[in-house]
Design an enzyme around this catalytic site. Structure first.
Site, PDB file in Angstrom:
ATOM      1  N   GLU A   1      37.477  47.631  51.791  1.00 34.67           N
ATOM      2  CA  GLU A   1      38.228  48.181  50.793  1.00 34.67           C
ATOM      3  C   GLU A   1      39.563  48.265  51.539  1.00 34.67           C
ATOM      4  O   GLU A   1      39.600  49.002  52.795  1.00 34.67           O
ATOM      5  CB  GLU A   1      37.678  49.649  50.456  1.00 34.67           C
ATOM      6  CG  GLU A   1      37.966  49.922  48.944  1.00 34.67           C
ATOM      7  CD  GLU A   1      37.233  48.896  47.977  1.00 34.67           C
ATOM      8  OE1 GLU A   1      38.082  48.232  47.366  1.00 34.67           O
ATOM      9  OE2 GLU A   1      36.136  49.151  47.911  1.00 34.67           O
TER      10      GLU A   1
ATOM     11  N   THR B   1      41.267  46.290  52.730  1.00 35.87           N
ATOM     12  CA  THR B   1      41.521  45.191  53.673  1.00 35.87           C
ATOM     13  C   THR B   1      42.276  43.873  53.282  1.00 35.87           C
ATOM     14  O   THR B   1      42.786  43.108  54.153  1.00 35.87           O
ATOM     15  CB  THR B   1      40.319  44.931  54.086  1.00 35.87           C
ATOM     16  OG1 THR B   1      39.386  44.611  52.944  1.00 35.87           O
ATOM     17  CG2 THR B   1      39.324  45.580  55.116  1.00 35.87           C
TER      18      THR B   1
ATOM     19  N   SER C   1      40.897  38.953  19.573  1.00 30.09           N
ATOM     20  CA  SER C   1      40.065  39.767  20.358  1.00 30.09           C
ATOM     21  C   SER C   1      39.171  40.489  19.420  1.00 30.09           C
ATOM     22  O   SER C   1      39.562  41.375  18.698  1.00 30.09           O
ATOM     23  CB  SER C   1      40.928  40.585  21.387  1.00 30.09           C
ATOM     24  OG  SER C   1      39.959  41.612  21.843  1.00 30.09           O
TER      25      SER C   1
ATOM     26  N   GLY D   1      39.055  48.926  31.865  1.00 26.76           N
ATOM     27  CA  GLY D   1      39.964  49.980  32.339  1.00 26.76           C
ATOM     28  C   GLY D   1      38.937  50.719  33.369  1.00 26.76           C
ATOM     29  O   GLY D   1      39.347  51.702  33.784  1.00 26.76           O
TER      30      GLY D   1
ATOM     31  N   GLY E   1      37.522  49.651  36.262  1.00 25.74           N
ATOM     32  CA  GLY E   1      37.539  49.097  37.681  1.00 25.74           C
ATOM     33  C   GLY E   1      36.588  47.937  37.760  1.00 25.74           C
ATOM     34  O   GLY E   1      36.286  47.622  39.159  1.00 25.74           O
ATOM     35  N   LEU E   2      36.087  47.325  36.830  1.00 24.80           N
ATOM     36  CA  LEU E   2      35.009  46.251  37.051  1.00 24.80           C
ATOM     37  C   LEU E   2      35.912  44.769  36.675  1.00 24.80           C
ATOM     38  O   LEU E   2      35.280  43.885  36.511  1.00 24.80           O
ATOM     39  CB  LEU E   2      34.086  46.346  36.205  1.00 24.80           C
ATOM     40  CG  LEU E   2      33.244  47.606  36.371  1.00 24.80           C
ATOM     41  CD1 LEU E   2      31.846  47.839  35.634  1.00 24.80           C
ATOM     42  CD2 LEU E   2      32.811  47.842  37.968  1.00 24.80           C
TER      43      LEU E   2
ATOM     44  N   SER F   1      37.828  43.696  34.032  1.00 20.38           N
ATOM     45  CA  SER F   1      37.830  43.083  32.618  1.00 20.38           C
ATOM     46  C   SER F   1      39.043  42.053  32.511  1.00 20.38           C
ATOM     47  O   SER F   1      39.131  40.891  32.068  1.00 20.38           O
ATOM     48  CB  SER F   1      37.746  44.131  31.656  1.00 20.38           C
ATOM     49  OG  SER F   1      39.104  44.744  31.426  1.00 20.38           O
TER      50      SER F   1
ATOM     51  N   ASP G   1      39.794  39.839  42.645  1.00 12.05           N
ATOM     52  CA  ASP G   1      38.921  39.742  41.536  1.00 12.05           C
ATOM     53  C   ASP G   1      39.024  38.416  40.802  1.00 12.05           C
ATOM     54  O   ASP G   1      37.810  37.904  40.158  1.00 12.05           O
ATOM     55  CB  ASP G   1      39.885  40.807  40.417  1.00 12.05           C
ATOM     56  CG  ASP G   1      39.988  42.081  40.933  1.00 12.05           C
ATOM     57  OD1 ASP G   1      39.626  42.362  42.005  1.00 12.05           O
ATOM     58  OD2 ASP G   1      40.875  42.937  40.325  1.00 12.05           O
TER      59      ASP G   1
HETATM   60  P1  ADP Z   1      40.275  46.575  34.432  1.00 12.13           P
HETATM   61  O1  ADP Z   1      40.538  45.119  34.894  1.00 12.13           O
HETATM   62  O2  ADP Z   1      39.765  47.400  35.598  1.00 12.13           O
HETATM   63  O3  ADP Z   1      39.195  46.600  33.367  1.00 12.13           O
HETATM   64  P2  ADP Z   1      42.746  46.650  33.605  1.00 12.13           P
HETATM   65  O4  ADP Z   1      43.657  47.631  33.020  1.00 12.13           O
HETATM   66  O5  ADP Z   1      43.282  45.830  34.719  1.00 12.13           O
HETATM   67  O6  ADP Z   1      41.444  47.073  33.788  1.00 12.13           O
HETATM   68  O7  ADP Z   1      42.654  45.628  32.300  1.00 12.13           O
HETATM   69  C1  ADP Z   1      42.129  46.183  31.118  1.00 12.13           C
HETATM   70  C2  ADP Z   1      42.854  45.225  30.122  1.00 12.13           C
HETATM   71  O8  ADP Z   1      42.686  43.900  30.073  1.00 12.13           O
HETATM   72  C3  ADP Z   1      42.764  45.816  28.719  1.00 12.13           C
HETATM   73  O9  ADP Z   1      43.485  46.945  28.365  1.00 12.13           O
HETATM   74  C4  ADP Z   1      43.084  44.599  27.914  1.00 12.13           C
HETATM   75  O10 ADP Z   1      44.604  44.464  27.866  1.00 12.13           O
HETATM   76  C5  ADP Z   1      42.583  43.309  28.583  1.00 12.13           C
HETATM   77  N1  ADP Z   1      41.115  42.889  28.167  1.00 12.13           N
HETATM   78  C6  ADP Z   1      40.217  43.270  28.882  1.00 12.13           C
HETATM   79  N2  ADP Z   1      39.033  42.589  28.106  1.00 12.13           N
HETATM   80  C7  ADP Z   1      39.576  42.302  26.894  1.00 12.13           C
HETATM   81  C8  ADP Z   1      39.024  41.642  25.748  1.00 12.13           C
HETATM   82  N3  ADP Z   1      37.806  41.609  25.779  1.00 12.13           N
HETATM   83  N4  ADP Z   1      39.914  41.391  24.763  1.00 12.13           N
HETATM   84  C9  ADP Z   1      41.298  41.629  24.954  1.00 12.13           C
HETATM   85  N5  ADP Z   1      41.920  42.032  25.967  1.00 12.13           N
HETATM   86  C10 ADP Z   1      41.077  42.450  27.030  1.00 12.13           C
HETATM   87 MG    MG Z   2      42.280  44.791  36.161  1.00 13.98          MG
END
Ligand code: ADP
Ligand code: MG
Length: 402
Positions: free
Chosen positions: A33, A35, A67, A138, A140-141, A143, A188
């Protein structure tokens, strides 16, 4: 979430043409972490939560994306839209000056198209996309990286354009940095591209070379979301970066070959640490010892030594809490609870700090009991119900054939 077959059916129902399917996972960092920006080592694993994308080519030059998670469809004339949106992101744009610039979910796929276009991939005819994911948003995994990497795989597949995995990761990161406007590292996107079933991915953040480390099959990764993110996080992150810079400069004055803390050792700290402010010394000690722990963690996995891996997680957590001072009371509660549970080899805060998630290595026979005990214990101590996810390490992005 939708199965691949349901996604394919939804895509067909929306666009009246079949789509090709692609999947890209989220990730969790097991150890390493703060690093990454010191050119050091990190060891994440891809998780079995992912984003699925169905894609079909268009002829009208539009990006049409739906989406399922947001229950929303966008339709943009691709080239002018990418120009317009990119211009809005620039430091002195009117939208920035007025404070009206916001991030929309479609910026993630659009940003990847922008970065692919910059790299010479022919995107001008446009695409129809259907997106659905079960990576919690959102939390922290990552997405966001899973959407980016799935988009990149989809577009590269649809255009039959070959690109090495590390280049795809770099391009997706560029999309998030330059188009979405989030200052993220490479981890990531990299692990979402290069993850492997039942393996952790040790990444050298300087060379971007990576090594797979086998995770013994009798263990599960359990992620506990504290559901808090303290508002100091952003400011403290910048302070930590400045402290690391300050400490690195002091060491570099003695050993010019120290370009980043990755090049420094605990002996360097023993020799010159007294020239640093106490907080700067502690931050540097966290990073330097954390790099050593990541390398030791690879060996522990190779030897199937989960007890050793757990000890390294324990040391990493102590270092993150005491030297990096980036834990918080809720996380300390989750860690204390985890360390008391049968079958838990190790637990630590994962991510930037001041809240977010813990990652726990739990015997494959115990995740259900572990989850129940963690949820009850955390609720009793804080009044907060934690989201808890169990995963194996999963494969990186790939095409899906039905
Ligand atoms: P994390 O990466 O930790 O989940 P982020 O704020 O970096 O949080 O990213 C989340 C954003 O990614 C969401 O608010 C959205 O804009 C986008 N996102 C994630 N999954 C989807 C999805 N299935 N469809 C559309 N947008 C997505
Ligand atoms: Mg993210």
């Amino acid at each position: 979430m939708q199965t691949p077959a349901e996604l394919a059916a939804l895509h067909f129902a929306s666009y009246n043409v079949p789509g090709q399917l692609y999947s890209a996972p989220g990730r969790v960092n097991l150890i390493g972490e703060h690093t990454d920006y010191c050119d050091g080592f990190v060891m994440p694993a891809a998780i079995d939560f992912s984003t699925l994308i169905a894609i079909s080519p268009r002829t009208d030059g539009h990006l049409v994306a739906n989406s399922v998670n947001f229950n929303q469809r966008v339709d943009y004339p691709l080239d002018p839209y990418l120009e317009h949106r990119f211009a809005e992101r620039q430091p002195n744009s009117p939208a920035r000056r007025d404070g009206t610039l916001t991030t929309h979910w479609s910026d993630y796929p659009a940003g990847v198209l922008w970065a692919l276009r910059e790299a010479g991939v022919p995107i001008e005819n446009g695409f129809s996309l259907t997106i659905v994911g079960d990576v919690p948003l959102g939390a922290g995994l990552s997405s966001s990286a899973s959407v980016e990497v799935a988009t990149a795989f989809a577009v590269l597949g649809a255009t039959s354009y070959d690109m090495p995995l590390n280049k795809i990761a770099i391009l997706c990161r560029r999309a998030e940095n330059a188009f979405v406007g989030a200052n993220v590292g490479i981890m990531d996107q990299f692990v979402s591209c290069c993850g492997a079933q039942d393996h952790a991915v040790m990444i050298d953040c300087r060379s971007l070379e990576y090594t797979l480390a086998p995770i013994p099959p009798d263990v599960r990764i359990v992620i506990c979301n504290s559901m808090v993110k303290h508002s100091v996080a952003g400011g403290e992150y910048n302070t930590r970066r400045a402290e690391i810079e300050e400490g690195t400069a002091i060491l570099r004055a003695h050993r010019p070959e120290i370009k980043a803390l990755r090049d420094a050792t605990v002996q360097d700290l023993a020799l010159w640490g007294h020239e640093m402010k106490p907080n700067v010394l502690r931050r540097c000690r966290h990073v330097i010892t954390e790099d050593d722990r990541v390398l030791a963690a690879v060996e522990a996995f190779r030897a199937s030594d989960l007890t050793r891996f757990g000890e390294l997680m324990h040391q990493a957590q102590a270092s993150f809490r005491d030297d990096f001072e980036a834990s918080c009371p809720e996380i300390d509660i989750l860690i204390d609870l985890a360390n008391k549970q049968p079958g838990c080899f190790g637990a630590r805060l994962t991510g930037g700090g001041f809240g977010g998630c813990t990652v726990n290595l739990v015997a494959a026979t115990h995740p259900a009991a572990f989850t129940q005990a963690m949820r009850a214990g955390y609720l009793a101590a804080t009044g907060i119900t934690a989201d808890i996810y169990t995963s194996r390490a999963s494969a990186g992005a790939h095409a899906i054939t039905l």
